[in-house]
Design an enzyme around this catalytic site. Structure first.
Site, PDB file in Angstrom:
ATOM      1  N   CYS A 111     -85.854 -41.915 106.698  1.00  0.00           N
ATOM      2  CA  CYS A 111     -85.996 -40.457 106.845  1.00  0.00           C
ATOM      3  C   CYS A 111     -85.673 -39.964 108.244  1.00  0.00           C
ATOM      4  O   CYS A 111     -85.478 -38.772 108.443  1.00  0.00           O
ATOM      5  CB  CYS A 111     -87.405 -40.032 106.464  1.00  0.00           C
ATOM      6  SG  CYS A 111     -87.876 -40.668 104.877  1.00  0.00           S
ATOM      7  N   ASN A 159     -89.049 -35.408  98.708  1.00  0.00           N
ATOM      8  CA  ASN A 159     -88.647 -36.122  99.929  1.00  0.00           C
ATOM      9  C   ASN A 159     -87.235 -36.681  99.720  1.00  0.00           C
ATOM     10  O   ASN A 159     -87.039 -37.568  98.884  1.00  0.00           O
ATOM     11  CB  ASN A 159     -89.655 -37.249 100.182  1.00  0.00           C
ATOM     12  CG  ASN A 159     -89.325 -38.088 101.407  1.00  0.00           C
ATOM     13  OD1 ASN A 159     -88.206 -38.066 101.906  1.00  0.00           O
ATOM     14  ND2 ASN A 159     -90.306 -38.836 101.889  1.00  0.00           N
ATOM     15  N   HIS A 165     -89.501 -33.408 108.962  1.00  0.00           N
ATOM     16  CA  HIS A 165     -89.054 -34.145 107.785  1.00  0.00           C
ATOM     17  C   HIS A 165     -89.969 -33.761 106.629  1.00  0.00           C
ATOM     18  O   HIS A 165     -91.195 -33.719 106.781  1.00  0.00           O
ATOM     19  CB  HIS A 165     -89.117 -35.652 108.051  1.00  0.00           C
ATOM     20  CG  HIS A 165     -89.030 -36.466 106.802  1.00  0.00           C
ATOM     21  ND1 HIS A 165     -88.038 -36.268 105.861  1.00  0.00           N
ATOM     22  CD2 HIS A 165     -89.807 -37.462 106.316  1.00  0.00           C
ATOM     23  CE1 HIS A 165     -88.225 -37.102 104.859  1.00  0.00           C
ATOM     24  NE2 HIS A 165     -89.290 -37.841 105.103  1.00  0.00           N
TER      25      HIS A 165
HETATM   26  N1  ACO Z   1    -100.594 -39.057  89.809  1.00  0.00           N
HETATM   27  C1  ACO Z   1    -101.924 -39.230  89.636  1.00  0.00           C
HETATM   28  N2  ACO Z   1    -102.625 -40.120  90.370  1.00  0.00           N
HETATM   29  C2  ACO Z   1    -101.975 -40.851  91.289  1.00  0.00           C
HETATM   30  C3  ACO Z   1    -100.582 -40.716  91.496  1.00  0.00           C
HETATM   31  C4  ACO Z   1     -99.893 -39.787  90.708  1.00  0.00           C
HETATM   32  N3  ACO Z   1     -98.578 -39.556  90.836  1.00  0.00           N
HETATM   33  N4  ACO Z   1    -100.224 -41.585  92.474  1.00  0.00           N
HETATM   34  C5  ACO Z   1    -101.314 -42.214  92.869  1.00  0.00           C
HETATM   35  N5  ACO Z   1    -102.387 -41.799  92.137  1.00  0.00           N
HETATM   36  C6  ACO Z   1    -103.775 -42.213  92.233  1.00  0.00           C
HETATM   37  C7  ACO Z   1    -103.915 -43.591  92.833  1.00  0.00           C
HETATM   38  O1  ACO Z   1    -103.765 -44.597  91.853  1.00  0.00           O
HETATM   39  C8  ACO Z   1    -105.340 -43.524  93.361  1.00  0.00           C
HETATM   40  O2  ACO Z   1    -106.238 -43.745  92.281  1.00  0.00           O
HETATM   41  P1  ACO Z   1    -107.587 -44.593  92.499  1.00  0.00           P
HETATM   42  O3  ACO Z   1    -108.380 -43.827  93.524  1.00  0.00           O
HETATM   43  O4  ACO Z   1    -108.180 -44.602  91.139  1.00  0.00           O
HETATM   44  O5  ACO Z   1    -107.120 -45.929  93.005  1.00  0.00           O
HETATM   45  C9  ACO Z   1    -105.492 -42.084  93.800  1.00  0.00           C
HETATM   46  O6  ACO Z   1    -104.458 -41.346  93.128  1.00  0.00           O
HETATM   47  C10 ACO Z   1    -105.351 -41.877  95.300  1.00  0.00           C
HETATM   48  O7  ACO Z   1    -104.179 -42.562  95.722  1.00  0.00           O
HETATM   49  P2  ACO Z   1    -103.709 -42.495  97.225  1.00  0.00           P
HETATM   50  O8  ACO Z   1    -102.500 -43.368  97.374  1.00  0.00           O
HETATM   51  O9  ACO Z   1    -104.875 -42.753  98.135  1.00  0.00           O
HETATM   52  O10 ACO Z   1    -103.299 -40.956  97.312  1.00  0.00           O
HETATM   53  P3  ACO Z   1    -102.905 -40.119  98.580  1.00  0.00           P
HETATM   54  O11 ACO Z   1    -103.782 -38.969  98.706  1.00  0.00           O
HETATM   55  O12 ACO Z   1    -102.703 -40.986  99.801  1.00  0.00           O
HETATM   56  O13 ACO Z   1    -101.478 -39.575  98.176  1.00  0.00           O
HETATM   57  C11 ACO Z   1     -99.183 -40.015  98.649  1.00  0.00           C
HETATM   58  C12 ACO Z   1    -100.423 -40.471  97.927  1.00  0.00           C
HETATM   59  C13 ACO Z   1     -98.794 -38.670  98.093  1.00  0.00           C
HETATM   60  C14 ACO Z   1     -98.085 -41.015  98.381  1.00  0.00           C
HETATM   61  C15 ACO Z   1     -99.478 -39.885 100.162  1.00  0.00           C
HETATM   62  O14 ACO Z   1    -100.158 -41.023 100.628  1.00  0.00           O
HETATM   63  C16 ACO Z   1     -98.230 -39.690 100.983  1.00  0.00           C
HETATM   64  O15 ACO Z   1     -97.515 -38.727 100.852  1.00  0.00           O
HETATM   65  N6  ACO Z   1     -97.968 -40.619 101.890  1.00  0.00           N
HETATM   66  C17 ACO Z   1     -96.800 -40.568 102.738  1.00  0.00           C
HETATM   67  C18 ACO Z   1     -95.673 -41.076 101.942  1.00  0.00           C
HETATM   68  C19 ACO Z   1     -94.380 -40.833 102.623  1.00  0.00           C
HETATM   69  O16 ACO Z   1     -94.212 -39.917 103.372  1.00  0.00           O
HETATM   70  N7  ACO Z   1     -93.456 -41.703 102.265  1.00  0.00           N
HETATM   71  C20 ACO Z   1     -92.143 -41.561 102.646  1.00  0.00           C
HETATM   72  C21 ACO Z   1     -91.887 -41.975 104.047  1.00  0.00           C
HETATM   73  S1  ACO Z   1     -90.393 -41.376 104.357  1.00  0.00           S
HETATM   74  C22 ACO Z   1     -89.091 -42.456 103.998  1.00  0.00           C
HETATM   75  O17 ACO Z   1     -88.757 -43.297 104.762  1.00  0.00           O
HETATM   76  C23 ACO Z   1     -88.356 -42.307 102.694  1.00  0.00           C
END
Ligand code: ACO
Length: 328
Positions: A115, A285, A255
């Site tokens: 990214c 993203n 980003h």
């Molecule tokens: N729908 C419903 N529930 C979900 C989903 C979904 N799509 N995805 C995960 N969950 C659940 C998980 O299983 C978890 O359940 P549990 O508590 O029973 O175990 C719960 O939701 C919480 O999961 P977390 O991973 O803790 O959720 P979080 O609030 O952190 O959100 C997310 C996840 C959106 C991925 C967030 O962490 C994020 O945006 N992180 C940054 C990611 C990012 O920017 N990545 C790209 C980097 S850029 C690049 O190089 C391409």
């Protein structure tokens, strides 16, 4: 002689026609529009059709920027394509784009910085223009991420979308253009976001594909924390490098990874929401394409005026991060 910076002379963007909404994803994995919207801010993302590939969008975005810059492709002497989803292993997508555009006088290559790729590209173009090694640079961020997304993994499939953005850069006087830029990485966090298969280590065999090793794996929670910290720090670094403060920033284009990351960074920098651009609800993203698409949307909407101070900050797999401060 006046000090020379690289200025962004024109921009363009492109994305697939195909749209994947949260409602579509609700039918594919156990998720909900409410979860995706509240955790990420994403409502829909663009998705390439089976016959569509990265250079297609890169070329469309580049053509738009070239036309708006009123240059001939033969004037381009540097062509940087930031992508982690190249058309093929060899040659670089940059070279494929070069041939398509007829930019035959350019040195063309790819940057794999996820990214942060577009800001890595701007930073390199700035360095080469400032030292007189390039005069007309085309920097592209282009991705078809959805081909590396496992649509049975709800933690990644809701995040990523496809598209491309491009910018033409050339020398401008030292009061304008890129006032400061900084790029960084930390490979110790490589497994926060990675695709193990398809390279020389595991290869791409029937077994690696059956195990889904070509798909992106992500530790979203871990990335979230590093993203907020590093984007905030690098924004402060480039502001300090240029002797500016966050108060002076007219437009902050982060980003587009997650609305909550954007809000947390803006909050730490004390940049109010009227000065932040966000299109994550429409695109998800798009990795290296996210900042140039956002920048071009701002230009098209008249949100960027001559003299504005624009701060761009990114974070991505590697992990990599970067900041670029531009006087428009
Ligand atoms: N729908 C419903 N529930 C979900 C989903 C979904 N799509 N995805 C995960 N969950 C659940 C998980 O299983 C978890 O359940 P549990 O508590 O029973 O175990 C719960 O939701 C919480 O999961 P977390 O991973 O803790 O959720 P979080 O609030 O952190 O959100 C997310 C996840 C959106 C991925 C967030 O962490 C994020 O945006 N992180 C940054 C990611 C990012 O920017 N990545 C790209 C980097 S850029 C690049 O190089 C391409």
């Amino acid at each position: 002689m006046a000090k020379v910076n690289a200025g962004i002379l024109a921009t363009g963007h492109s994305y697939p026609k195909g749209i994947l909404t949260n409602a579509d994803l609700e039918k594919m994995v156990e998720t909900s529009d409410e979860w995706i919207t509240s955790r990420t801010g994403i409502k829909q993302r663009r998705k390439a059709a089976p016959g569509e590939y990265t250079s297609l969008f890169a070329v469309q975005a580049a053509r738009e920027a070239i036309e708006r810059a009123r240059i001939d492709p033969s004037e381009i002497d540097l062509l940087i394509c930031a992508t982690v989803t190249p058309d093929q292993i060899l040659p670089s997508t940059g070279c494929l784009v070069q041939a398509e555009l007829g930019a035959n006088n350019a040195a063309a290559f790819d940057i794999a910085a996820a990214c942060s790729g577009f800001l890595y590209g701007l930073s390199m173009a700035n360095g080469l223009i400032r030292t007189g090694q390039a005069r007309c640079a085309l920097v592209i961020g282009a991705e078809v991420l959805t081909k590396y997304v496992d649509y049975t993994d709800r933690s990644t499939c809701v995040i990523f979308g496809d598209g491309a953005g491009a910018a033409i850069l050339g020398p401008v006087d030292g009061e304008r253009g890129i006032l400061a830029s900084r790029i960084k990485s930390d490979g110790r966090f490589a497994e926060h976001l990675y695709a193990p298969g398809g390279g020389t280590r595991l290869g791409s065999t029937a077994e690696t594909i059956a195990r889904g090793e070509h798909y992106f794996k992500m530790k979203g929670n871990e990335l979230f924390k590093v993203a907020v910290r590093s984007m905030t720090d690098i924004s402060r670094e480039v502001l300090e490098q240029a002797g500016k403060s966050a108060d002076e920033v007219d437009l902050f284009i982060p980003h587009q990874a997650n609305q909550r990351i954007t809000d947390a960074v803006a909050n730490k920098l004390e940049v109010d929401s009227s000065r932040i651009y966000s299109n994550i609800s429409m695109h998800g993203n798009t990795s290296s394409a996210s900042i140039p698409i956002a920048l071009d949307e701002c230009v098209e909407a008249g949100r960027v005026k001559e003299g504005d101070l624009i701060l761009m900050a990114s974070f991505g797999g590697g992990v990599t991060w970067g900041g670029v401060l531009v006087r428009w």
